[in-house]
Design a protein around this motif. Structure first.
Motif, short mmCIF file in Angstrom:
data_model
loop_
_atom_site.label_atom_id
_atom_site.label_comp_id
_atom_site.label_asym_id
_atom_site.label_seq_id
_atom_site.Cartn_x
_atom_site.Cartn_y
_atom_site.Cartn_z
N ASP A 79 -10.56 24.67 -1.16
CA ASP A 79 -11.12 23.86 -0.08
C ASP A 79 -10.09 22.84 0.43
N SER A 80 -9.38 22.23 -0.50
CA SER A 80 -8.35 21.27 -0.12
C SER A 80 -7.24 21.94 0.68
N ASP B 214 -8.46 22.68 4.13
CA ASP B 214 -8.45 21.47 4.94
C ASP B 214 -7.03 21.14 5.41
N LYS C 241 -6.13 23.52 8.20
CA LYS C 241 -6.82 23.12 9.44
C LYS C 241 -6.13 21.93 10.09
N GLN C 242 -5.75 20.92 9.27
CA GLN C 242 -5.06 19.74 9.81
C GLN C 242 -3.72 20.14 10.44
N ASP D 84 -12.78 28.68 12.54
CA ASP D 84 -12.50 27.28 12.21
C ASP D 84 -11.50 26.68 13.19
#
Length: 162
Positions: free
Chosen positions: A89-90, A93, A96-97, A145
């Motif tokens: 998950d990290s 993220d 995505k960033q 996403d």
């Protein structure tokens, strides 16, 4: 009065009494032996039951120990799985960033009039089931996403040529 007959009767009676007593004694001895045999049989059965109980206790303790080991392994696996899930998950993220950052840079470059050497296309799409929809080389994802450069069209899917 004849005493000789009396002594004959008395010895005859005594002999019969002895036979009766001997017969009674023999029957009692047989009864006692039968009871002793029953007691011996019951003692053997009790000993067998005690042995079975001891074996059952040992088996129970072995199974209990094995169950505790399985529970411990399950807890360790659950903790490991949770750690891995948190890492994934990290990392998602972070990706995505980075993609948003790249998208912002691309948008700024396009709006500033600076020519870009090539249009950037990137998307992050995923399926939420075990079987994604696929028609030939085209795969349709269920969630998008990120879609930099509008390279992915959810209604069409993504076509990859292998």
């Amino acid at each position: 009065m004849d005493f000789s007959n009396n002594s004959e009767n008395s010895s005859f009676g005594s002999s019969n009494d002895t036979k009766v007593l001997n017969n009674m004694l023999a029957r009692e001895i047989l009864k006692r032996q039968a009871l002793e045999n029953k007691v011996t049989t019951l003692e053997r059965q009790i000993q067998a039951l005690v042995t079975d109980v001891a074996a059952t206790k040992t088996t129970y303790m072995t199974l209990q120990h094995a169950t505790e080991g399985v529970s411990l392994r399950q807890n360790n696996m659950a903790a490991s799985l949770q750690t891995i899930t948190q890492r994934v998950d990290s990392e998602n993220d972070n990706i995505k960033q980075r993609l948003r950052y790249l998208s912002n840079i691309t948008s700024k470059l396009q709006t500033s009039g600076v020519p870009t050497p090539q249009a950037s296309v990137a998307f992050l799409a995923r399926v939420t089931t075990d079987n994604p929809t696929q028609h030939g080389p085209t795969v349709s994802f269920e969630m998008t996403d990120f879609n930099l450069g509008n390279g992915y069209f959810p209604s069409w899917g993504y076509s990859c040529h292998l």
